[in-house]
Enzyme design. Sequence first.
Site, PDB file in Angstrom:
ATOM      1  CB  THR A   1      -3.081 -23.610   7.698  1.00  0.00           C
ATOM      2  OG1 THR A   1      -2.679 -23.742   9.067  1.00  0.00           O
ATOM      3  CG2 THR A   1      -3.274 -24.995   7.098  1.00  0.00           C
TER       4      THR A   1
ATOM      5  CG  ASN B   1       4.058 -23.905  16.624  1.00  0.00           C
ATOM      6  OD1 ASN B   1       4.997 -24.471  16.067  1.00  0.00           O
ATOM      7  ND2 ASN B   1       2.918 -24.517  16.864  1.00  0.00           N
TER       8      ASN B   1
ATOM      9  CD  GLN C   1       3.470 -18.514  17.238  1.00  0.00           C
ATOM     10  OE1 GLN C   1       3.560 -17.551  17.988  1.00  0.00           O
ATOM     11  NE2 GLN C   1       2.395 -19.295  17.227  1.00  0.00           N
TER      12      GLN C   1
ATOM     13  CB  SER D   1      -1.996 -16.511  10.995  1.00  0.00           C
ATOM     14  OG  SER D   1      -3.312 -16.980  10.978  1.00  0.00           O
ATOM     15  CB  ALA D   2      -4.765 -11.313  11.153  1.00  0.00           C
ATOM     16  CG  HIS D   3      -5.308 -16.217  14.828  1.00  0.00           C
ATOM     17  ND1 HIS D   3      -5.082 -17.082  15.869  1.00  0.00           N
ATOM     18  CD2 HIS D   3      -4.928 -16.866  13.702  1.00  0.00           C
ATOM     19  CE1 HIS D   3      -4.591 -18.209  15.398  1.00  0.00           C
ATOM     20  NE2 HIS D   3      -4.485 -18.108  14.088  1.00  0.00           N
TER      21      HIS D   3
ATOM     22  CB  THR E   1     -16.341 -12.546  -2.095  1.00  0.00           C
ATOM     23  OG1 THR E   1     -17.151 -12.835  -3.242  1.00  0.00           O
ATOM     24  CG2 THR E   1     -16.562 -11.111  -1.663  1.00  0.00           C
TER      25      THR E   1
ATOM     26  CB  CYS F   1      -2.762 -26.680  14.741  1.00  0.00           C
ATOM     27  SG  CYS F   1      -2.807 -24.924  14.372  1.00  0.00           S
TER      28      CYS F   1
END
Length: 380
Positions: free
Chosen positions: A72, A152, A180, A200-202, A238, A328
């Site tokens: 996002t 998605n 996706q 997106s890693a998840h 950071t 989402c």
Amino acid sequence: MKRVYLDNAATTPIAKEVIDVMHESMVENFGNPSSTHQNGRMAKAAIEKARKNIAKQFHVSASEIYFTCGGTEADNWILNNAVSNLGVRTVITTEIEHSAVLDTLLHLQKKKGITIVYLSLDAKGRISLEELQKILATGTEKKLVSLMWVNNEIGNVLPIKEVAEICKKNDVLFHSDTVQAIGSYTVNLQELPIDFIVASAHKFHGPKGVGFAFVRKGIPMEPMLYGGGQERGARSSTENLHSIIGMDRALQLSYTSLKEEMSMIADLKEYLIQGLYAIFPKLCFNGDSESKDLSSPKIVNVRFPFSDDMLIFNLDLLGISVSGGSACQSGATKGSHVLFKILDQEQFQKSSVRISFSKFTTKDEIEQFLQAVETRNTIR
């Protein structure tokens, strides 16, 4: 009762190997990557190693990869930059994109006065390449195309190569939300002329809260955040060191046995479809989600021949985790915006469920889902 998780398009369980490498990093590599002492240099070196690994996977240079907090944020950054910095005045998209794209474009339309052109969709949610070509060949204003690789909700796969070539031919920027697709499809950005992708890693068994953007070399980008100059000035803050390392490991695992895992998942999808047909002979599937060739093997979007507002809730009580659409927008009361755009009113009123798989999904879990659906249909 063993729970069955079939909502992997929303998020995937973190792989044990990813947890292990993140735990090691948390214990051994805790320095601030911006610090100049040895602890800081170790942390910075780990980030840059991960960046190089990810870039290598997509056949690009490390300088083209920017770490973000997810897809996002990356979509927002790319679209805002396209309008504010690159002079884009018209964006061509569809009404079934992810809300990270649709809501950002509506904001830019309101604040910056851009024109949004929505491509026509057929009953399966497919675009017309001929229409896209016609639109891109019209007018002289700076344009950008934003189309997701894999939808998605319904799993439709965009003919990405053809779209990219049309954009290149017309000298138009091409952004694709590939959240996706990453970890499910081989992506060679040396051969595929896409200007921007996001991840997106998840979605591929990595941690939440981390992702990346690919920006083609030579495209100027304004910072998304100010204050510290991290990510070569593009994103101050950071760095999320341990999650970046976890994402790198998750991506490596995804592509190590990609062909075998996708074949296994495709077999599970076919097993599910046949099992559903055995219970509901008049079953329908939304979009191209039934197709082996035109949809992701990880997503099935089924439309049952009845209307049951409590179906997903009651499946949850029976130990099954599925969804009605994008996580989402799970709090929305008006249903899936994707299905609303491609179904007629009668079809939209029927109960639709998205079932999505991962490499951890088993045939026994599919059987448990089918039994739960049959049980719910019997007592309905």
